[in-house]
Design an enzyme around this catalytic site. Sequence first.
Site, mmCIF file in Angstrom:
data_model
loop_
_atom_site.group_PDB
_atom_site.id
_atom_site.type_symbol
_atom_site.label_atom_id
_atom_site.label_comp_id
_atom_site.label_asym_id
_atom_site.label_seq_id
_atom_site.Cartn_x
_atom_site.Cartn_y
_atom_site.Cartn_z
ATOM 1 N N VAL A 34 0.801 -1.230 0.000
ATOM 2 C CA VAL A 34 0.000 0.000 0.000
ATOM 3 C C VAL A 34 0.832 1.276 0.000
ATOM 4 O O VAL A 34 0.292 2.356 -0.222
ATOM 5 C CB VAL A 34 -0.952 0.054 1.220
ATOM 6 N N TYR A 35 2.130 1.191 0.249
ATOM 7 C CA TYR A 35 2.934 2.408 0.309
ATOM 8 C C TYR A 35 2.993 3.060 -1.074
ATOM 9 O O TYR A 35 3.533 2.495 -2.025
ATOM 10 C CB TYR A 35 4.349 2.117 0.799
ATOM 11 N N SER A 36 2.404 4.246 -1.142
ATOM 12 C CA SER A 36 2.371 5.019 -2.387
ATOM 13 C C SER A 36 1.861 4.178 -3.549
ATOM 14 O O SER A 36 2.408 4.198 -4.658
ATOM 15 C CB SER A 36 3.751 5.600 -2.707
ATOM 16 N N ASP A 37 0.787 3.433 -3.267
ATOM 17 C CA ASP A 37 0.095 2.664 -4.311
ATOM 18 C C ASP A 37 1.032 1.708 -5.052
ATOM 19 O O ASP A 37 0.946 1.559 -6.271
ATOM 20 C CB ASP A 37 -0.561 3.628 -5.302
#
Length: 322
Positions: free
Chosen positions: A60-63
Amino acid sequence: MQYVKLGSTGLDVSRVCLGCMTYGVPERGSHEWTLDEEAARPLIRQALEAGITFFDTANVYSDGTSEEIVGKALRDFARRDEIVLATKVHGRMRPGPNGAGLSRKAIMTEIDHSLRRLGTDHVDLYQIHRYDHATPVEETMEALHDVVKAGKARYIGASSMYAWEFSKAQYTAERHGWTKFVSMQDHYNLLYREEEREMLPLCADQGVGVLPWSPLARGRLTRDWGTVTGRSERDDFGSRLYQEGDRAIVEAVGRIAGERGVPRAQVALAWLLHQSTVTAPIVGAGSPRHIEDAVAAVGLTLGDQEIEELERPYTPRAISGH
């Protein structure tokens, strides 16, 4: 750099883990303060040159762009077999049904997407980012076991949850002969020590490695109380984690750092590294100085009186970070 076993496993990890939420395309996801690929690569290389071999990111980090940046940098600067690469699953990656959570479908889908973005055929540590109350724990643990047996992950780990939830997951895996969690990535620092009540004793008893996130309390332990940064102004999640009464702890860190002639970050990290349950704090680095301080903290020994001074002002508070 020092290296230790991760919990009761035979896996060696550096005493500092580079947390890679800091790296990602700023326009992707909710973290506008992230560093793009051009800014991130020198820091990842610096970490490797300093002896850091443990890298933690999440889908999920920065998509997903954090995984892409980290994966490419590690391919360019390191040998895959010499690093320990960790990522996480649980958060929402797309709208609609099955776009988040820990169902078998979500786990099997997201491990493949993470491996594609990271540019590798396996991760060393695959972690559940949170507990999924909407999915039977049996389904989650069997799916994670199958990921390991398929060779897509070497070990599995968990992150912030209640001790009873973690114990339930471990018991379920043991009962069925499935792979158990070897690590717990939890919220733990001088400003938040509620994990000392149940989670840390549980991990110590069961031989589970502890990887604290936010070891510097979103930077609050590194600067004067009330100082605002570009990140803190836009960090809605972080703004809910700490309280006004923490000022005395921050001031104690400042006093000891001043007496020692070292940056505050080194004192706060050294305190964590003195905790017998802690394997490796997960340290985010947005500048070369952040990596330098993290590495230096490994060799900083605090005296009993200093530790008592740092711990004395703490007061119990509500659970946060889950």
